[in-house]
Scaffold this motif. Structure first.
Motif, PDB file in Angstrom:
ATOM      1  N   LEU A  18     -14.214-108.535  19.281  1.00 54.83           N
ATOM      2  CA  LEU A  18     -13.635-107.807  20.326  1.00 54.83           C
ATOM      3  C   LEU A  18     -12.701-109.112  21.301  1.00 54.83           C
ATOM      4  CD1 LEU A  18     -12.600-105.102  22.194  1.00 54.83           C
ATOM      5  CD2 LEU A  18     -14.596-105.485  23.419  1.00 54.83           C
ATOM      6  N   VAL A  19     -11.615-108.860  21.518  1.00 49.41           N
ATOM      7  CA  VAL A  19     -11.107-110.116  22.303  1.00 49.41           C
ATOM      8  C   VAL A  19     -10.113-109.056  23.453  1.00 49.41           C
ATOM      9  CG1 VAL A  19     -10.910-111.540  20.315  1.00 49.41           C
ATOM     10  CG2 VAL A  19      -8.710-110.044  20.915  1.00 49.41           C
ATOM     11  N   LEU A  46      -8.415-105.659  23.793  1.00 48.72           N
ATOM     12  CA  LEU A  46      -8.165-105.000  25.071  1.00 48.72           C
ATOM     13  C   LEU A  46      -7.197-105.739  25.810  1.00 48.72           C
ATOM     14  CD1 LEU A  46     -12.043-104.715  26.277  1.00 48.72           C
ATOM     15  CD2 LEU A  46     -10.816-103.089  25.231  1.00 48.72           C
ATOM     16  N   SER A  47      -6.187-104.815  26.677  1.00 50.73           N
ATOM     17  CA  SER A  47      -5.277-105.368  27.250  1.00 50.73           C
ATOM     18  C   SER A  47      -5.557-105.502  28.869  1.00 50.73           C
ATOM     19  CB  SER A  47      -3.890-104.387  27.052  1.00 50.73           C
ATOM     20  OG  SER A  47      -2.787-104.992  27.865  1.00 50.73           O
ATOM     21  N   ALA A  48      -5.421-106.590  29.239  1.00 48.30           N
ATOM     22  CA  ALA A  48      -6.089-106.547  30.818  1.00 48.30           C
ATOM     23  C   ALA A  48      -4.957-106.214  31.746  1.00 48.30           C
ATOM     24  CB  ALA A  48      -6.545-107.993  31.145  1.00 48.30           C
ATOM     25  N   ILE A  93      -7.579-114.274  25.517  1.00 49.05           N
ATOM     26  CA  ILE A  93      -6.499-114.913  25.198  1.00 49.05           C
ATOM     27  C   ILE A  93      -5.385-114.787  26.011  1.00 49.05           C
ATOM     28  CG2 ILE A  93      -4.652-115.079  23.442  1.00 49.05           C
ATOM     29  CD1 ILE A  93      -6.386-113.206  21.448  1.00 49.05           C
ATOM     30  N   ALA A  94      -4.982-115.854  26.867  1.00 41.94           N
ATOM     31  CA  ALA A  94      -4.162-115.947  27.789  1.00 41.94           C
ATOM     32  C   ALA A  94      -2.697-116.141  27.449  1.00 41.94           C
ATOM     33  CB  ALA A  94      -4.480-116.993  28.728  1.00 41.94           C
ATOM     34  N   PHE A  95      -1.833-115.475  27.486  1.00 45.05           N
ATOM     35  CA  PHE A  95      -0.297-115.604  27.063  1.00 45.05           C
ATOM     36  C   PHE A  95       0.415-116.069  28.178  1.00 45.05           C
ATOM     37  CE2 PHE A  95      -2.069-112.296  24.168  1.00 45.05           C
ATOM     38  CZ  PHE A  95      -1.694-112.843  23.008  1.00 45.05           C
ATOM     39  N   VAL A  96       1.020-117.249  27.999  1.00 47.31           N
ATOM     40  CA  VAL A  96       1.885-117.935  29.280  1.00 47.31           C
ATOM     41  C   VAL A  96       3.183-118.381  28.838  1.00 47.31           C
ATOM     42  CG1 VAL A  96      -0.403-118.705  30.328  1.00 47.31           C
ATOM     43  CG2 VAL A  96       0.490-120.071  28.908  1.00 47.31           C
ATOM     44  N   LEU A  97       3.932-118.469  29.783  1.00 46.19           N
ATOM     45  CA  LEU A  97       5.198-119.132  29.661  1.00 46.19           C
ATOM     46  C   LEU A  97       5.326-120.692  30.271  1.00 46.19           C
ATOM     47  CD1 LEU A  97       7.747-116.271  30.217  1.00 46.19           C
ATOM     48  CD2 LEU A  97       7.370-117.347  28.049  1.00 46.19           C
ATOM     49  N   SER A  98       4.511-120.618  31.182  1.00 45.51           N
ATOM     50  CA  SER A  98       4.090-121.928  31.986  1.00 45.51           C
ATOM     51  C   SER A  98       2.698-122.083  32.138  1.00 45.51           C
ATOM     52  CB  SER A  98       5.014-122.167  33.062  1.00 45.51           C
ATOM     53  OG  SER A  98       4.777-121.150  33.974  1.00 45.51           O
ATOM     54  N   MET A  99       2.205-123.638  32.553  1.00 39.95           N
ATOM     55  CA  MET A  99       1.015-123.512  32.908  1.00 39.95           C
ATOM     56  C   MET A  99       0.603-123.077  34.144  1.00 39.95           C
ATOM     57  SD  MET A  99       0.327-124.314  29.887  1.00 39.95           S
ATOM     58  CE  MET A  99       1.380-124.972  28.365  1.00 39.95           C
TER      59      MET A  99
END
Length: 242
Positions: A18-19, A46-48, A93-99
């Motif tokens: 599970l993530v 799981l979608s936060a 899992i962190a989805f990012v466009l910038s830090m």
């Protein structure tokens, strides 16, 4: 009568890692569908919700750590299996466009609970992966205490892309690479969980030197360790633990 009907639903099918998914919520369904329908072995996601603070506390907040020699009421708490199958992720899992600052917040929460973390850097189909990683990876990994492998570039094609569009192939290739890294992080988390259960059992035995642990506690320990092995999809070792 089918024997399986005697067991609750969560015991009828093998558990899957599970993530949890954070940031860029518009990407979550696409990634979740890929993890379940295409990636092998599959992953459950799981979608936060936004803002993320509530989800971090819910998924990675500290649990109780109590040590008692009293026999438990049965072997496991009623929802223990459900908790690990559906409410306590192994990896964020962190989805990012910038830090952004969000990454540090997520990292602090996952370290507190012993969970893993993967940073998925979103990019378009024409973005240069090499340039993106070379510019940011060293400082980011240092600040978050991550291995460079835990920073994965992920490509998204536009919603109207045809099935044979090259951008779809590029997207699926990056999703596959992301899934591979996430599986590695999940396996590490479930190994740590099994070691934690074994360590608690050893502490309990040391505290009760003149009395053996009740058989219910021995059974609880063996069952939990076996379940965490199953989450790693190692069926042979799981049978040995049972």
């Amino acid at each position: 009568m089918n024997v399986q009907t005697l067991f609750p639903p969560e015991h009828r099918t093998p558990p899957l890692p599970l993530v949890s998914l954070f940031g860029s919520p518009e990407c979550h369904k696409c990634v979740s569908d890929y993890f379940v329908q295409i990636l092998r072995p599959p992953l459950v996601s799981l979608s936060a919700a936004e803002p993320i603070d509530g989800s971090l506390a819910k998924y990675f907040g500290h649990g109780k750590h109590t040590l008692t020699s009293q026999p438990p009421a049965g072997i496991l708490k009623a929802d223990w299996f459900n908790k690990h199958r559906g409410r306590q992720p192994a990896v964020a899992i962190a989805f990012v466009l910038s830090m952004v600052h969000m990454l540090k917040t997520i990292r602090d929460a996952t370290q507190q609970s012993g969970a893993g973390m993967v940073v998925a850097v979103l990019q378009g189909a024409t973005t240069s992966t090499v340039e993106l990683l070379a510019e940011r990876v060293t400082g980011l990994c240092h600040n978050l205490q991550l291995d460079p492998r835990q920073l994965v570039p992920v490509t998204f094609c536009h919603a109207g892309a045809a099935p044979d569009d090259p951008s779809r192939f590029q997207r699926d290739s990056t999703f596959k690479a992301l899934g591979h890294v996430v599986h590695e992080q999940c396996a590490g988390y479930y190994m740590r969980q099994a070691r934690h259960v074994s360590s608690k059992h050893a502490e309990r035995e040391a505290a009760e030197q003149e009395q053996p642990c009740p058989p219910e506690i021995n059974a609880r320990t063996a069952f939990k360790i076996a379940v965490f092995v199953k989450f790693r999809l190692d069926w042979r070792e799981a049978v040995e633990k049972y």
